[in-house]
Design an enzyme around this catalytic site. Structure first.
Site, mmCIF file in Angstrom:
data_model
loop_
_atom_site.group_PDB
_atom_site.id
_atom_site.type_symbol
_atom_site.label_atom_id
_atom_site.label_comp_id
_atom_site.label_asym_id
_atom_site.label_seq_id
_atom_site.Cartn_x
_atom_site.Cartn_y
_atom_site.Cartn_z
ATOM 1 N N GLY A 231 -23.020 6.363 -5.385
ATOM 2 C CA GLY A 231 -23.982 7.159 -6.390
ATOM 3 C C GLY A 231 -23.267 8.264 -7.109
ATOM 4 N N PHE B 132 -15.515 0.741 -4.837
ATOM 5 C CA PHE B 132 -14.505 1.720 -5.163
ATOM 6 C C PHE B 132 -15.246 3.096 -5.435
ATOM 7 C CE2 PHE B 132 -10.395 1.031 -6.165
ATOM 8 C CZ PHE B 132 -9.869 1.707 -7.366
ATOM 9 N N TYR C 262 0.893 -1.088 0.038
ATOM 10 C CA TYR C 262 -0.038 0.083 0.050
ATOM 11 C C TYR C 262 0.982 1.249 0.042
ATOM 12 C CZ TYR C 262 -4.250 -2.690 1.332
ATOM 13 O OH TYR C 262 -5.494 -3.740 1.418
#
Length: 352
Positions: free
Chosen positions: A249, A244, A53
């Site tokens: 929305g 993701f 990461y």
């Protein structure tokens, strides 16, 4: 915050886990520490990271997240939180991890843990995950098993590191006090059962937790893995509950939405499938019709599934983090759940 135990490990963790894969790319040291402090104040005690990461994984940013976490950890009482990290396996295009890991062998796993502990400025990991299987499996947007990938360029079978070897080195690390429990990530039912079989027959450590993708647009885990988790007493740590950001929305309700989808074009092929935009719009419309935000509905659905152990959430700002944690108190009505199921049966798993 509600708590649960990870499998048979004895580790008690919050039902929400703070994911950290934006630290070091989208989030600074200060922003990361603000998120960590806030999460702990809300009762979240499980922190998830990985040696590669932040994401998207790149040679120039790899290991930054653990380094940022380490600066925070050194100022904390270590018993305040449960910490998990992951060992990356071999993967095409990522040969910069540890100089190009040859596999999940003893040297690579030990080196990964040694380096992670140094960056994290701690003596032990509570949970060590194998980030993905070394062997040939469909993952990260792939959805079909390909037997041809079992062969190398000369047509010879590829020699994967045996499961027993992987478990033996993790047993060493447990005996040495460097890890407390083990988990698998991005794994398939066969893999989970094979790790359990070998552990049982050889007296080696048993898997406590599985970290796989699960959200309204990716419910493939329900087909077979849910039964494995139930019968074998393995906890699920679900990642990507908002798909993701697609289930917030924002990508269907705004023309200029900002997020990883727009920042990192071409990344996360799982959400490039043709059915994703329509499913995003449908779930957002359903949420709005019941007075919920799309993110509230998507998160609450995952948080309260019967097979859920803990759900990993991540955020790039405090407003998002606050909203995501607050969604835990939202409980979906039977009507909403029925309508979700209708949509699921109409457009099943568009992001496998």
């Amino acid at each position: 915050m509600d708590k649960t135990y990870l499998g048979d490990s004895g580790l008690c963790v919050s039902r929400i886990t703070l994911g950290t894969m934006t630290f070091g790319d989208q989030n600074t040291q200060e922003e990361a520490e603000n998120q960590l402090d806030f999460a702990l104040a809300q009762g979240i005690n499980f922190i998830d990271t990985a040696e590669m990461y932040p994401v998207p994984p790149r040679a120039e940013t790899a290991t930054r997240t653990e380094t940022i976490l380490g600066h925070w950890i050194k100022k904390q009482s270590r018993d305040r939180f449960v910490l998990a990290s992951k060992v990356a396996g071999p993967r095409r295009g990522m040969d910069w991890i540890r100089g190009g890991p040859s596999g999940m062998d003893r040297a690579n796993i030990r080196q990964a843990v040694h380096d992670s502990l140094k960056r994290l400025q701690t003596d032990y990991l509570d949970v060590l995950y194998l980030h993905w299987p070394e062997r040939n499996v469909p993952m990260f947007g792939q959805y079909q098993f390909d037997p041809a990938a079992e062969l190398d360029g000369s047509g010879q079978p590829i020699a994967w590191v045996p499961v027993q070897t992987q478990l033996e080195v993790m047993a060493e690390l447990i005996r040495e006090g460097k890890i407390r429990a083990i988990g698998l990530s991005n794994e398939q039912p066969w893999g989970v059962m094979e790790f359990l079989r070998v552990a049982r027959e050889q007296g080696l450590p048993r898997i406590a937790v599985l970290q796989n993708c699960y959200n309204l647009m990716n419910r493939g885990l329900e087909f077979g893995m849910a039964e494995v988790l139930y019968r074998e007493r393995i906890s699920l740590a679900a990642y990507s509950p908002l798909a993701f950001g697609h289930l917030s929305g924002k990508y269907v309700e705004k023309t200029n939405a900002q997020g990883r989808v727009t920042l990192y074009l071409g990344y996360a092929q799982r959400y490039k499938k043709p059915g994703v935009p329509a499913a995003s719009a449908a779930y957002a419309k359903l949420a709005r019709a019941h007075g919920l935000t799309p993110a509230q509905m998507a998160l609450s659905f995952v948080y309260h599934r019967w097979f859920m152990g803990t759900t990993i959430i991540g955020a790039t700002n405090m407003t998002q983090l606050q909203e995501n944690i607050a969604a835990y108190t939202v409980h979906l009505s039977e009507e909403v759940l029925r309508e979700i199921e209708h949509l699921h049966l109409t457009m099943m798993n568009p992001a496998p």
